[in-house]
Design a protein around this motif. Structure first.
Motif, PDB file in Angstrom:
ATOM      1  N   ILE A   1       0.847  -1.201   0.000  1.00  0.00           N
ATOM      2  CA  ILE A   1       0.000   0.000   0.000  1.00  0.00           C
ATOM      3  C   ILE A   1       0.882   1.250   0.000  1.00  0.00           C
TER       4      ILE A   1
ATOM      5  N   MET B   1      -5.965   0.554   5.301  1.00  0.00           N
ATOM      6  CA  MET B   1      -6.143  -0.557   6.237  1.00  0.00           C
ATOM      7  C   MET B   1      -7.372  -0.346   7.122  1.00  0.00           C
TER       8      MET B   1
ATOM      9  N   ILE C   1      -8.251  -5.684  -1.830  1.00  0.00           N
ATOM     10  CA  ILE C   1      -7.464  -4.710  -1.054  1.00  0.00           C
ATOM     11  C   ILE C   1      -6.816  -3.685  -1.992  1.00  0.00           C
ATOM     12  N   TYR C   2      -6.408  -4.139  -3.173  1.00  0.00           N
ATOM     13  CA  TYR C   2      -5.842  -3.214  -4.160  1.00  0.00           C
ATOM     14  C   TYR C   2      -6.874  -2.142  -4.540  1.00  0.00           C
ATOM     15  N   THR C   3      -8.094  -2.605  -4.816  1.00  0.00           N
ATOM     16  CA  THR C   3      -9.162  -1.676  -5.204  1.00  0.00           C
ATOM     17  C   THR C   3      -9.423  -0.648  -4.100  1.00  0.00           C
TER      18      THR C   3
ATOM     19  N   SER D   1      -7.375   0.324  -1.767  1.00  0.00           N
ATOM     20  CA  SER D   1      -6.207   1.192  -1.596  1.00  0.00           C
ATOM     21  C   SER D   1      -6.128   2.237  -2.710  1.00  0.00           C
ATOM     22  N   ARG D   2      -6.315   1.784  -3.956  1.00  0.00           N
ATOM     23  CA  ARG D   2      -6.280   2.729  -5.069  1.00  0.00           C
ATOM     24  C   ARG D   2      -7.374   3.786  -4.914  1.00  0.00           C
TER      25      ARG D   2
ATOM     26  N   ILE E   1      -6.928   2.102 -14.778  1.00  0.00           N
ATOM     27  CA  ILE E   1      -7.015   1.080 -13.733  1.00  0.00           C
ATOM     28  C   ILE E   1      -6.083   1.403 -12.571  1.00  0.00           C
ATOM     29  N   GLN E   2      -4.896   1.896 -12.905  1.00  0.00           N
ATOM     30  CA  GLN E   2      -3.901   2.126 -11.868  1.00  0.00           C
ATOM     31  C   GLN E   2      -4.083   3.472 -11.160  1.00  0.00           C
ATOM     32  N   GLY E   3      -5.144   4.190 -11.502  1.00  0.00           N
ATOM     33  CA  GLY E   3      -5.446   5.445 -10.815  1.00  0.00           C
ATOM     34  C   GLY E   3      -4.502   6.574 -11.170  1.00  0.00           C
TER      35      GLY E   3
ATOM     36  N   GLN F   1      -6.839  -5.145 -14.706  1.00  0.00           N
ATOM     37  CA  GLN F   1      -6.828  -4.997 -13.250  1.00  0.00           C
ATOM     38  C   GLN F   1      -6.152  -6.203 -12.602  1.00  0.00           C
TER      39      GLN F   1
ATOM     40  N   VAL G   1      -2.865  -6.054 -10.260  1.00  0.00           N
ATOM     41  CA  VAL G   1      -2.825  -6.595  -8.903  1.00  0.00           C
ATOM     42  C   VAL G   1      -1.639  -7.541  -8.748  1.00  0.00           C
TER      43      VAL G   1
ATOM     44  N   TRP H   1       1.420  -5.641  -8.511  1.00  0.00           N
ATOM     45  CA  TRP H   1       1.438  -4.887  -7.245  1.00  0.00           C
ATOM     46  C   TRP H   1       2.024  -5.729  -6.110  1.00  0.00           C
TER      47      TRP H   1
ATOM     48  N   ILE I   1      -7.178   1.341  14.657  1.00  0.00           N
ATOM     49  CA  ILE I   1      -8.071   0.878  13.591  1.00  0.00           C
ATOM     50  C   ILE I   1      -9.087  -0.127  14.130  1.00  0.00           C
TER      51      ILE I   1
END
Lengths: 223, 235
Positions: free
Chosen positions: A69, A91, A112-114, A116-117, B18-20, B48, B52, B55, B79
């Motif tokens: 992240i 998180m 989690i990628y989605t 975070s982005r 996709i990668q923003g 995507q 990932v 990533w 948290i």
């Protein structure tokens, strides 16, 4: 549902793990096995966080993903402080939304990628004071779960289909039948049905998916 | 869903989306196209999945970036004190249709949401109206409506212009564009769009497009098209 009883840093210890499996042929069974935490999948951890607020499982996810992240943040913001904030934001979102995760939403990594982005995108928008008429979740919407619908909504053929479903109803396992009954006969939402049947939302969805797949198969054979 | 879309964003652009990595305006116009175009929707899912796996790939260049070693236990403790979200709160499903003359069309979700506060239409030149929709500080975004038979004065662009056709069609020296086509034009293209049947587009411009015609100011300054919105939730 399972409990991770290992300590936070306990990669070398084994923990008790109870996984509840639901399948078409064997309605519900509990499997109890010894596992090394490193061998537990991201999906199992995420489901444990969602189902039982498992703090150790959350710790594991934090260890596995916080660096990724941070790296995503550095790539998109080129700012160390913002990237550090992103770990917190993303998180926190993982913790909050974990009860909504189920295997139908794809891999835990992808989920989690989605998150975070999207959090990173919104953080940058906020920082640049951009209009707030939309957010990242509008740009990358969650997929509607259309595959949970047994048939296309077509009122003309519906009576026949309901009759067909009823004929094959007793070939489903008891838990599957309960779920189908709640959703398609009582017309309840997934959340309502899960709370009535006192099962986690993720379990309800996977039972429904399996039941629908089985019904589809039976009806195909018939036709 | 239209399966006969001719023009799509490049794989490279979809990947950036996709990668923003793209600004909001461009992300929104691509999101709208992806919603309407089956090909790009499938391609986006594949891209995507690739994004990932790269990533989390320990050998990727991104993975060499490490967060500062430190004690994150306080962060984690804070948290896990937070309430979890137990029931799905689906975002408000905003549906909107734009009523234009005798027809009306449904907007892609992301555009409906962005336009939920309403649109103010202005006539900019003969037969052309626009409703601006500010989305970021880098681009000028908005709907453009060309009445049947109207022609945009010859113009070029300083930056680039990304256009998504939502309804109707238009053509220029380079081709004809129909519903859901995704078109990028830059300073190398001088064009004069013309629409025989009328056309509604959503456009994202790097630099404002100004028409030289002073007549535009003499026309009715503001014309509000009916904007109907219905907000409903799906169960």
């Amino acid at each position: 549902m399972y409990n991770l009883s290992a300590k936070q840093e306990g990669f070398s210890t084994t923990v008790g793990l109870t996984v509840r499996l639901t399948s078409v042929n064997s309605p519900t069974q509990d499997v109890h096995t010894e596992y090394n935490p490193a061998a537990i999948s991201d999906e199992q951890l995420l489901i444990a966080v969602g189902n039982s607020q498992d703090i150790n499982a959350f710790n594991q996810l934090f260890q596995r993903f916080s660096n990724n992240i941070f790296a995503l943040g550095m790539k998109l913001t080129r700012n160390e402080q913002l990237s550090h904030d992103l770990i917190q934001e993303a998180m926190l979102n993982v913790w909050q939304k974990a009860p909504l995760y189920d295997l139908d939403r794809g891999t835990a990594k992808g989920w989690i990628y989605t998150l975070s982005r999207n959090r990173c995108f919104d953080m940058l928008r906020k920082q640049k004071r951009q209009p707030n008429c939309i957010s990242a979740d509008d740009i990358w919407p969650q997929e509607a779960n259309t595959e949970l619908m047994p048939f296309h909504e077509d009122s003309s053929g519906q009576e026949v289909e309901i009759a067909l479903i009823e004929r094959f109803f007793d070939q489903l396992s008891e838990p599957q039948r309960a779920v189908v009954e709640q959703i398609f006969m009582q017309d309840r939402t997934h959340e309502e049905a899960a709370s009535i049947l006192q099962i986690p939302l993720g379990t309800l969805k996977s039972r429904l998916r399996l039941a629908v797949a089985k019904l589809r198969k039976l009806i195909e054979v018939e036709q | 869903m239209n399966t006969e879309v001719n023009l799509h964003p490049s794989s490279e652009l979809l990947n950036q989306f996709i990668q923003g990595e793209l600004a909001t305006g461009r992300s929104v116009v691509i999101s709208a196209h992806v919603e309407l175009c089956k090909t790009c929707s499938e391609k986006t899912k594949e891209l995507q999945a690739l994004a990932v796996s790269s990533w989390v790939d320990p050998d990727s260049s991104e993975s060499s970036i490490r967060k500062t070693a430190g004690d994150y236990s306080a962060m984690i403790q804070n948290i896990v004190k937070e309430e979890q979200i137990k029931t799905e709160q689906l975002p408000e499903l905003v549906t909107a249709s734009l009523g234009l003359l005798d027809s009306s069309i449904s907007l892609p979700r992301v555009l409906a949401k962005a336009a939920a506060k309403g649109l103010v239409w202005k006539k900019v030149a003969g037969g052309i109206s626009e409703a601006q929709l500010p989305l970021d500080n880098e681009t000028q975004c908005g709907f453009i409506y060309m009445a049947p038979g109207c022609q945009v004065p010859v113009h070029t662009h300083e930056g680039s212009e990304t256009t998504l056709v939502l309804d109707g069609s238009f053509e220029d020296e380079l081709g004809k564009y129909r519903a859901f086509d995704f078109i990028i034009r830059d300073q190398n293209h001088q064009h004069q769009p013309i629409s025989k049947e009328g056309c509604l587009c959503f456009a994202v411009l790097d630099s404002p497009l100004t028409f030289t015609s002073g007549l535009a100011r003499l026309m009715n300054p503001i014309n509000r098209y009916r904007f109907r919105k219905a907000i409903s939730k799906y169960a």
